[in-house]
Design a protein around this motif. Structure first.
Motif, mmCIF file in Angstrom:
data_model
loop_
_atom_site.group_PDB
_atom_site.id
_atom_site.type_symbol
_atom_site.label_atom_id
_atom_site.label_comp_id
_atom_site.label_asym_id
_atom_site.label_seq_id
_atom_site.Cartn_x
_atom_site.Cartn_y
_atom_site.Cartn_z
ATOM 1 N N LEU A 1 -5.900 -7.081 -13.892
ATOM 2 C CA LEU A 1 -5.252 -6.015 -13.126
ATOM 3 C C LEU A 1 -4.944 -6.489 -11.708
ATOM 4 O O LEU A 1 -3.860 -6.215 -11.178
ATOM 5 N N VAL A 2 -5.889 -7.180 -11.086
ATOM 6 C CA VAL A 2 -5.662 -7.695 -9.730
ATOM 7 C C VAL A 2 -4.513 -8.701 -9.732
ATOM 8 O O VAL A 2 -3.655 -8.693 -8.843
ATOM 9 N N ALA B 1 -11.534 -9.406 -3.895
ATOM 10 C CA ALA B 1 -10.110 -9.542 -4.202
ATOM 11 C C ALA B 1 -9.311 -9.633 -2.909
ATOM 12 O O ALA B 1 -8.801 -8.616 -2.420
ATOM 13 N N PRO B 2 -9.182 -10.814 -2.313
ATOM 14 C CA PRO B 2 -8.375 -10.965 -1.094
ATOM 15 C C PRO B 2 -6.934 -10.544 -1.338
ATOM 16 O O PRO B 2 -6.379 -10.750 -2.423
ATOM 17 N N GLY B 3 -6.318 -9.930 -0.327
ATOM 18 C CA GLY B 3 -4.935 -9.504 -0.450
ATOM 19 C C GLY B 3 -4.757 -8.167 -1.136
ATOM 20 O O GLY B 3 -3.645 -7.770 -1.450
ATOM 21 N N ILE B 4 -5.878 -7.462 -1.356
ATOM 22 C CA ILE B 4 -5.855 -6.166 -2.025
ATOM 23 C C ILE B 4 -6.512 -5.128 -1.122
ATOM 24 O O ILE B 4 -7.621 -5.345 -0.614
ATOM 25 N N ASP B 5 -5.840 -4.002 -0.905
ATOM 26 C CA ASP B 5 -6.409 -2.875 -0.167
ATOM 27 C C ASP B 5 -6.801 -1.780 -1.163
ATOM 28 O O ASP B 5 -6.369 -1.800 -2.327
ATOM 29 N N HIS B 6 -7.598 -0.817 -0.710
ATOM 30 C CA HIS B 6 -8.032 0.217 -1.646
ATOM 31 C C HIS B 6 -8.358 1.525 -0.931
ATOM 32 O O HIS B 6 -8.587 1.548 0.272
#
Length: 295
Positions: A134-135, A154-159
């Motif tokens: 998914l990432v 998960a670098p480069g992913i915001d939440h």
């Protein structure tokens, strides 16, 4: 000259399908047109992007790097188009949402009806898969957002937060841990455990919470889903971990299974909606997280 989006799309499809004919079919163009577009891309870059051999296509080092960058360019371009089409209309039109398997069957049935009422113009496309894929889909622009569980690096992913989900223990009737109240610290052992197969984040999060090494060996059982896991516990094969949302949804309503808290300081996983950093659909992903909030 700069590469065109069409040329980058051709290269991306070629990398995905490994064949000029299948890539051309996916692009809805003739094979000569796709081949010509790739050749023009190579002329612009000044280097070969593919090695053409009989029966297969192999990316060169330049080609692999070009695909990685092309995925980001194409994803941002798709974001631009969607943002323009849905300007002033949040959560409308196509929205591609990934969900991990230990959340999807328990969260979505409870929340999707209300989401459809609140956002009637939303066309939700759901993909259920493991967190790493998914990432990768988020970063490649194949997904607009994904429901995953933290902690997960998960670098480069915001939440944005949906809520906490307690991790519980499930034991078979008659097992020494099939009592009442919280399980005392240190009473769980690796040789008691049956787990989800490797790749499920719930497995890793639960083991990390109790500092337990995963059981190893050829005779170790591993389940492909939580439903299978409950059946294995009910059959007396061992003790396992279940998320509270699954227990509340009735997954453990089996006379052969006893569910207990693990300790007074209960371990939890944080359920979030994640998206690629810089995505133009970040605001919509935050709205989605609000709509999916755990009760």
């Amino acid at each position: 000259m700069l590469p065109t989006l069409r040329q980058l799309q051709y290269l991306k499809l070629l990398a995905e399908h490994g064949s000029f004919s299948r890539a051309a079919e996916a692009a809805h163009v003739s094979q000569p047109a796709l081949s010509s577009g790739v050749q023009e891309l190579e002329r612009i870059l000044g280097a070969a992007v593919v090695e053409r051999t009989r029966g297969r296509v192999q990316l060169t080092a330049v080609g692999s790097e070009a695909v990685r960058r092309a995925e980001d360019v194409l994803a941002r371009t798709e974001d631009l188009v969607e943002a323009a089409r849905n300007a002033g209309k949040p959560l409308s039109g196509r929205f591609r949402l990934g969900v991990i398997p230990t959340v999807a069957p328990f969260l979505l049935p409870a929340k999707l009806p209300g989401l459809k009422v609140a956002y009637p113009a939303l066309r939700l496309f759901i993909r259920e898969d493991l967190t790493p894929r998914l990432v990768a889909g988020l970063k490649a622009g194949q997904l607009d957002a994904a429901v995953i569980a933290l902690p997960y690096n998960a670098p480069g992913i915001d939440h944005a937060r949906i809520g906490d989900d307690e991790i519980l223990a499930a034991a078979p009737i008659g097992h020494r841990l099939a009592g009442t109240g919280p399980i005392p610290p240190g009473s769980l052992r690796a040789d008691d455990l049956i787990l989800l197969e490797d790749g499920h984040c719930l497995r890793d999060q639960a083991l990390a919470a109790f500092d337990i090494e995963a059981p190893r060996g050829e005779d170790v059982f591993a389940a492909t889903s939580l439903h299978t896991l409950v059946q294995m516990v009910s059959s007396g094969l061992g003790v396992s971990f279940l998320p509270q949302m699954a227990v509340r949804a009735g997954l453990a309503d089996d006379p052969g299974v006893v569910v207990r808290p693990i300790s007074a300081d209960a371990p939890t996983r944080e359920i979030v909606v994640a998206w690629r950093t810089g995505s133009s659909r970040a605001a919509e992903a935050r709205l989605l997280a609000e709509a999916l909030k755990l009760d």
